[in-house]
Design an enzyme around this catalytic site. Structure first.
Site, mmCIF file in Angstrom:
data_model
loop_
_atom_site.group_PDB
_atom_site.id
_atom_site.type_symbol
_atom_site.label_atom_id
_atom_site.label_comp_id
_atom_site.label_asym_id
_atom_site.label_seq_id
_atom_site.Cartn_x
_atom_site.Cartn_y
_atom_site.Cartn_z
ATOM 1 N N ASP A 39 0.898 -1.801 0.277
ATOM 2 C CA ASP A 39 0.220 -0.047 -0.228
ATOM 3 C C ASP A 39 0.551 1.077 -0.007
ATOM 4 O O ASP A 39 1.665 1.265 0.678
ATOM 5 C CB ASP A 39 -0.771 -0.165 1.617
ATOM 6 C CG ASP A 39 -1.617 1.168 1.530
ATOM 7 O OD1 ASP A 39 -2.268 1.446 0.238
ATOM 8 O OD2 ASP A 39 -1.196 2.192 2.559
ATOM 9 N N TYR A 44 3.297 10.020 0.452
ATOM 10 C CA TYR A 44 4.016 9.668 1.325
ATOM 11 C C TYR A 44 5.164 10.249 0.459
ATOM 12 O O TYR A 44 6.087 9.705 -0.748
ATOM 13 C CB TYR A 44 3.804 7.941 1.187
ATOM 14 C CG TYR A 44 1.880 7.568 1.693
ATOM 15 C CD1 TYR A 44 1.840 8.446 2.759
ATOM 16 C CD2 TYR A 44 2.198 6.087 1.573
ATOM 17 C CE1 TYR A 44 0.795 7.839 3.952
ATOM 18 C CE2 TYR A 44 1.086 5.602 2.336
ATOM 19 C CZ TYR A 44 0.327 6.410 3.171
ATOM 20 O OH TYR A 44 -0.210 6.255 3.890
ATOM 21 N N LYS A 68 -3.715 5.578 -3.189
ATOM 22 C CA LYS A 68 -4.803 6.654 -3.302
ATOM 23 C C LYS A 68 -4.629 7.795 -3.752
ATOM 24 O O LYS A 68 -4.373 8.186 -4.347
ATOM 25 C CB LYS A 68 -4.992 7.480 -1.565
ATOM 26 C CG LYS A 68 -4.167 5.923 -0.180
ATOM 27 C CD LYS A 68 -3.894 6.695 0.271
ATOM 28 C CE LYS A 68 -4.174 5.179 1.544
ATOM 29 N NZ LYS A 68 -2.440 4.277 1.677
#
Length: 330
Positions: A39, A44, A68
Site C-alpha cells: 500500500d 507519502y 490513494k
C-alpha cells in the site's frame, strides 16, 4: 491480499530519509517472503514512495497494489532539499493539494500510474476524508466526493476494469459509516482504530461491513508505535501520531505485564489480534529494512497461548466479544 501487507509510508522518507538501496531491499525482502500486498499513496514523500514501489513491482502480476486519491501533487519549485514537510523528509519538488472531485480523482489516478510506471492499480482508497482531518472544511470535501463526482469517478474506473475495487483509507470511523451509505465500497483501510488498545470499530462499523460484504485492511496496528515499542525503553511512546497520553501509557503497561507473564511479545499480540477478526483481510504495518520485514513475519507466526487472550479479557484489556487468534501448534 496477503494477511501481512507492506505499508510503504516509510519508503517515502517518513520522519527520516532512507536510501534508495534500503528502500529496494525492503521491498525485495517482502516480496521474497510472499508479502503480496503493498500500500502506498501520492502523499507519502510527495511521489517518492510510489516511484520506489513501482520500480520494485514492475513486471510482476502476483502483487496487489493500492494507492490513494484525494490529494493532487502540484509543482513546488521552492523545494530544494529534504527538510521535513508534513512528516516526510523528501526532496521531491511537489506539494499536496486536497481535491476529492471527479477531476481530482482522475488526475490523481493518472499521475499515480505515471509515478509507479505501471499500467494498472488494483485498489484506490479515498485518503484522509473525515471531520478530524479537515475540521471546518469537512463538508466542502465531502461535497467534492459525493456531489462533485469523486465517488462517481471511482465507480467509472471500477466499471471499466481500470481498478479491481475502491474504498476509504482513513483513521476515523464515523466517515466510514457515512460513506458506506453513499457508495458500494469494496474495502476500507482503517488505521489505528482496531487494535489491542481500541475496539470501537466493533460497535457499528464491522457489523455493517459484514452485512455489505466490505473487507477491512488494518493500518497502524501498533497505534503509531506504542504497541511495537512498549513503554519501558528510553524512547518517548507515541500514540495516534503524537506523544502518548498517560491513560494510554498505563493501559499499555498493563498489557506488558500480561505479555511478560505469558512470554508473549507485545507487537506479536498486536498483529495477531487485528488479524483474528473475520472481517479483516490484511494488516499492513509500516516497514523499513529487510530486518523489519523478517521480524514482522516472525511476530506474525509466533505462538501465543489461549491463556494469554483469556487473561486480557478477564482483565478487561480487550472486549469480551473480540475475536482472538486460534492457538498455533508449536
Amino acid at each position: 491480499m496477503s494477511e501481512i501487507g507492506l505499508g510503504a509510508a516509510p519508503l517515502g522518507n517518513l520522519y527520516q530519509p532512507i536510501s534508495e538501496a534500503d528502500a529496494q531491499a525492503t521491498l525485495a525482502s517482502a516480496l521474497a517472503a510472499d508479502v503480496t500486498y503493498v500500500d502506498c499513496a501520492p502523499y507519502y514523500g510527495f511521489g517518492l514512495c510510489e516511484r520506489r514501489v513501482g520500480d520494485a513491482l514492475r513486471g510482476r502480476d502476483d502483487v496487489v497494489i493500492s494507492t490513494k486519491v484525494g490529494r493532487v501533487l502540484v509543482a513546488a519549485p521552492e523545494v530544494v532539499d529534504d527538510r521535513e514537510r508534513h512528516g516526510f523528509r523528501s526532496s521531491m519538488p511537489f506539494s499536496p493539494i486536497f481535491d476529492y472531485s471527479y477531476d481530482g480523482v482522475m488526475r490523481s489516478w493518472e499521475a499515480s500510474l505515471q509515478r509507479l510506471g505501471l499500467a494498472r492499480i488494483n485498489v484506490l482508497y479515498v485518503h484522509d476524508i473525515g471531520s478530524i482531518t479537515h475540521g471546518d472544511a469537512h463538508q466542502q470535501r465531502m461535497m467534492e466526493l459525493t456531489k462533485r463526482g469523486g465517488l462517481r469517478a471511482l465507480e467509472v474506473l471500477r466499471s471499466e476494469g481500470q481498478i479491481d475495487g475502491f474504498g476509504l483509507g482513513v483513521n476515523e470511523i464515523d466517515v466510514c459509516l457515512t460513506l458506506l451509505r453513499e457508495a458500494d465500497l469494496d474495502v476500507i483501510l482503517l488505521a489505528g482504530r482496531y487494535t489491542l488498545l481500541e475496539q470501537g470499530a466493533m460497535d457499528e462499523l464491522m457489523p455493517e461491513c459484514a452485512r455489505r460484504g466490505v473487507s477491512l485492511v488494518i493500518g497502524g496496528p501498533y497505534n503509531s508505535g506504542i504497541l511495537a515499542t512498549g513503554t519501558r525503553g528510553a524512547h518517548t511512546p507515541r500514540f495516534n501520531y503524537e506523544h502518548a497520553p498517560d491513560d494510554v501509557i498505563q493501559k499499555v503497561r498493563r498489557l506488558e505485564d500480561v505479555c511478560e507473564r505469558h512470554r508473549v511479545a507485545l507487537p506479536a499480540a498486536a498483529l495477531q489480534f487485528a488479524l483474528a477478526h473475520p472481517q479483516v483481510a490484511s494488516v499492513i504495518p509500516g516497514l523499513c529494512g529487510p530486518a523489519q520485514v523478517e521480524q514482522t513475519l516472525e511476530l506474525y507466526r509466533a505462538r501465543i497461548p489461549d491463556a494469554f487472550w483469556n487473561e486480557l479479557k478477564s482483565q478487561r484489556l480487550i472486549r469480551d466479544n473480540a475475536p482472538v487468534p486460534e492457538s498455533k501448534s508449536s
